[in-house]
Scaffold this motif. Structure first.
Motif, PDB file in Angstrom:
ATOM      1  N   ASN A   1      37.519  67.552  16.879  1.00  0.00           N
ATOM      2  CA  ASN A   1      36.113  67.795  16.550  1.00  0.00           C
ATOM      3  C   ASN A   1      35.326  66.497  16.414  1.00  0.00           C
ATOM      4  N   MET A   2      35.905  65.532  15.699  1.00  0.00           N
ATOM      5  CA  MET A   2      35.203  64.266  15.474  1.00  0.00           C
ATOM      6  C   MET A   2      35.013  63.486  16.767  1.00  0.00           C
ATOM      7  N   MET A   3      36.033  63.441  17.595  1.00  0.00           N
ATOM      8  CA  MET A   3      35.917  62.700  18.850  1.00  0.00           C
ATOM      9  C   MET A   3      34.837  63.323  19.734  1.00  0.00           C
ATOM     10  N   ARG A   4      34.732  64.634  19.711  1.00  0.00           N
ATOM     11  CA  ARG A   4      33.698  65.305  20.503  1.00  0.00           C
ATOM     12  C   ARG A   4      32.310  65.045  19.913  1.00  0.00           C
ATOM     13  N   ARG A   5      32.197  65.134  18.584  1.00  0.00           N
ATOM     14  CA  ARG A   5      30.901  64.903  17.935  1.00  0.00           C
ATOM     15  C   ARG A   5      30.396  63.480  18.131  1.00  0.00           C
ATOM     16  N   ARG A   6      31.322  62.532  18.142  1.00  0.00           N
ATOM     17  CA  ARG A   6      30.924  61.125  18.287  1.00  0.00           C
ATOM     18  C   ARG A   6      30.833  60.686  19.751  1.00  0.00           C
ATOM     19  N   ASP A   7      30.885  61.659  20.656  1.00  0.00           N
ATOM     20  CA  ASP A   7      30.714  61.406  22.080  1.00  0.00           C
ATOM     21  C   ASP A   7      31.766  60.432  22.624  1.00  0.00           C
ATOM     22  N   LEU A   8      33.025  60.701  22.267  1.00  0.00           N
ATOM     23  CA  LEU A   8      34.136  59.850  22.707  1.00  0.00           C
ATOM     24  C   LEU A   8      35.098  60.622  23.612  1.00  0.00           C
ATOM     25  N   THR A   9      34.588  61.676  24.236  1.00  0.00           N
ATOM     26  CA  THR A   9      35.474  62.540  25.032  1.00  0.00           C
ATOM     27  C   THR A   9      35.042  62.673  26.491  1.00  0.00           C
ATOM     28  N   ASN A  10      34.268  61.751  26.987  1.00  0.00           N
ATOM     29  CA  ASN A  10      33.860  61.850  28.395  1.00  0.00           C
ATOM     30  C   ASN A  10      33.782  60.455  29.017  1.00  0.00           C
ATOM     31  N   PRO A  11      34.938  59.887  29.420  1.00  0.00           N
ATOM     32  CA  PRO A  11      36.283  60.481  29.413  1.00  0.00           C
ATOM     33  C   PRO A  11      36.901  60.434  28.014  1.00  0.00           C
ATOM     34  N   CYS A  12      38.078  61.015  27.873  1.00  0.00           N
ATOM     35  CA  CYS A  12      38.770  61.038  26.587  1.00  0.00           C
ATOM     36  C   CYS A  12      39.193  59.619  26.203  1.00  0.00           C
ATOM     37  N   LYS A  13      38.697  59.142  25.057  1.00  0.00           N
ATOM     38  CA  LYS A  13      39.154  57.843  24.570  1.00  0.00           C
ATOM     39  C   LYS A  13      40.593  57.995  24.084  1.00  0.00           C
ATOM     40  N   GLU A  14      41.453  57.070  24.468  1.00  0.00           N
ATOM     41  CA  GLU A  14      42.887  57.247  24.195  1.00  0.00           C
ATOM     42  C   GLU A  14      43.226  57.089  22.723  1.00  0.00           C
ATOM     43  N   VAL A  15      42.636  56.099  22.048  1.00  0.00           N
ATOM     44  CA  VAL A  15      42.917  55.896  20.621  1.00  0.00           C
ATOM     45  C   VAL A  15      41.616  55.546  19.913  1.00  0.00           C
ATOM     46  N   ASN A  16      41.384  56.167  18.783  1.00  0.00           N
ATOM     47  CA  ASN A  16      40.225  55.819  17.969  1.00  0.00           C
ATOM     48  C   ASN A  16      40.559  56.063  16.504  1.00  0.00           C
ATOM     49  N   THR A  17      40.139  55.127  15.668  1.00  0.00           N
ATOM     50  CA  THR A  17      40.430  55.214  14.236  1.00  0.00           C
ATOM     51  C   THR A  17      39.149  55.414  13.444  1.00  0.00           C
ATOM     52  N   PHE A  18      39.176  56.378  12.538  1.00  0.00           N
ATOM     53  CA  PHE A  18      38.064  56.608  11.629  1.00  0.00           C
ATOM     54  C   PHE A  18      38.412  56.025  10.258  1.00  0.00           C
ATOM     55  N   ILE A  19      37.474  55.273   9.705  1.00  0.00           N
ATOM     56  CA  ILE A  19      37.659  54.631   8.403  1.00  0.00           C
ATOM     57  C   ILE A  19      36.951  55.474   7.355  1.00  0.00           C
ATOM     58  N   HIS A  20      37.661  55.762   6.254  1.00  0.00           N
ATOM     59  CA  HIS A  20      37.093  56.564   5.171  1.00  0.00           C
ATOM     60  C   HIS A  20      36.931  55.647   3.951  1.00  0.00           C
ATOM     61  N   GLY A  21      35.713  55.236   3.705  1.00  0.00           N
ATOM     62  CA  GLY A  21      35.428  54.328   2.594  1.00  0.00           C
ATOM     63  C   GLY A  21      33.940  54.080   2.527  1.00  0.00           C
ATOM     64  N   SER A  22      33.534  53.150   1.697  1.00  0.00           N
ATOM     65  CA  SER A  22      32.103  52.863   1.555  1.00  0.00           C
ATOM     66  C   SER A  22      31.660  51.831   2.593  1.00  0.00           C
ATOM     67  N   LYS A  23      30.401  51.940   2.979  1.00  0.00           N
ATOM     68  CA  LYS A  23      29.846  50.968   3.927  1.00  0.00           C
ATOM     69  C   LYS A  23      29.874  49.558   3.345  1.00  0.00           C
ATOM     70  N   ASN A  24      29.630  49.441   2.044  1.00  0.00           N
ATOM     71  CA  ASN A  24      29.623  48.116   1.413  1.00  0.00           C
ATOM     72  C   ASN A  24      30.996  47.463   1.485  1.00  0.00           C
ATOM     73  N   ASP A  25      32.065  48.251   1.268  1.00  0.00           N
ATOM     74  CA  ASP A  25      33.419  47.695   1.348  1.00  0.00           C
ATOM     75  C   ASP A  25      33.744  47.255   2.774  1.00  0.00           C
ATOM     76  N   ILE A  26      33.273  48.029   3.750  1.00  0.00           N
ATOM     77  CA  ILE A  26      33.526  47.664   5.150  1.00  0.00           C
ATOM     78  C   ILE A  26      32.722  46.416   5.523  1.00  0.00           C
ATOM     79  N   LYS A  27      31.434  46.401   5.154  1.00  0.00           N
ATOM     80  CA  LYS A  27      30.606  45.237   5.458  1.00  0.00           C
ATOM     81  C   LYS A  27      31.120  43.996   4.745  1.00  0.00           C
ATOM     82  N   GLY A  28      31.710  44.189   3.558  1.00  0.00           N
ATOM     83  CA  GLY A  28      32.237  43.057   2.797  1.00  0.00           C
ATOM     84  C   GLY A  28      33.374  42.332   3.497  1.00  0.00           C
ATOM     85  N   ILE A  29      33.996  42.965   4.502  1.00  0.00           N
ATOM     86  CA  ILE A  29      35.070  42.302   5.252  1.00  0.00           C
ATOM     87  C   ILE A  29      34.510  41.122   6.038  1.00  0.00           C
ATOM     88  N   CYS A  30      33.247  41.198   6.395  1.00  0.00           N
ATOM     89  CA  CYS A  30      32.631  40.138   7.199  1.00  0.00           C
ATOM     90  C   CYS A  30      32.335  38.878   6.397  1.00  0.00           C
TER      91      CYS A  30
END
Length: 199
Positions: free
Chosen positions: A103-132
């Motif tokens: 469902n997620m790969m289809r919603r995020r438009d990653l299925t035309n063609p099928c993307k072979e591997v994709n990772t979804f991160i579950h956390g806050s945007k601030n924690d992700i941005k803080g990696i930079c």
């Protein structure tokens, strides 16, 4: 605009002004003389305007160039970050199973063609941005930044076969340190190969 001083057939003199698009109607002026006390002649004012334009033109050009480039740069950074979020960010996942991935790969438009591997991160945007920066990240190989904290993730891997839709995925849940690429302190790329799903 070009103007030429000439007579109207009598004692008066007029400016005939021509623009690129049309000829302006002649206006009665006294060429090269003071028309009223305290006011300078049109010829003098025209010369003064030309000098002002010559002086201000380079400054105006630099100013306009800055205005033009700044939104372009911001737009590029904004697009890279939004693209990153679209492909890899899901703060409140439901299920985290094979159906979730499909469902997620289809919603995020990653299925035309099928993307072979994709990772979804579950956390806050601030924690992700803080990696930079040093808030939640440290230097990795090349231009990558490695997260100091672990993130809950779901990796969706294509089950194989044709990459044409419909796409079928296998979900793997995990809790991992992640590596991302940054541009001007904004996340723009997730290094998939850095994440090894649990067997």
């Amino acid at each position: 605009m070009q103007c030429q001083c000439c007579t109207d057939g009598g004692d008066n003199q007029v400016y005939n002004c021509v623009t690129r698009n049309r000829r302006l109607s002649a206006q009665l002026v006294i060429c090269g003389r003071v028309k009223k006390k305290g006011k300078r002649s049109p010829g003098h004012m025209e010369l003064l305007l030309k000098e002002m334009v010559m002086f201000l033109s380079p400054l105006f050009f630099v100013f306009m160039l800055g205005l033009g480039l700044t939104p372009l740069t911001l737009a590029q950074e904004d697009y890279g970050y939004r693209h990153f979020l679209s492909q890899h960010y899901d703060p409140q996942p439901k299920g985290r199973d094979d159906r979730y991935c499909e469902n997620m790969m289809r919603r995020r438009d990653l299925t035309n063609p099928c993307k072979e591997v994709n990772t979804f991160i579950h956390g806050s945007k601030n924690d992700i941005k803080g990696i930079c920066d040093d808030t939640n990240g440290k230097p990795g190989e090349g231009n990558l930044r490695i997260s100091k904290s672990s993130f809950q993730i779901t990796t969706c891997k294509h089950k194989g076969g044709s990459l044409r839709p419909p796409c079928r995925y296998r979900a793997t849940k995990g809790y991992r340190v992640i590596a991302i690429g940054c541009r001007n302190d904004w996340p723009t790329h997730l290094q998939e190969s850095f994440i090894t799903p649990a067997q």
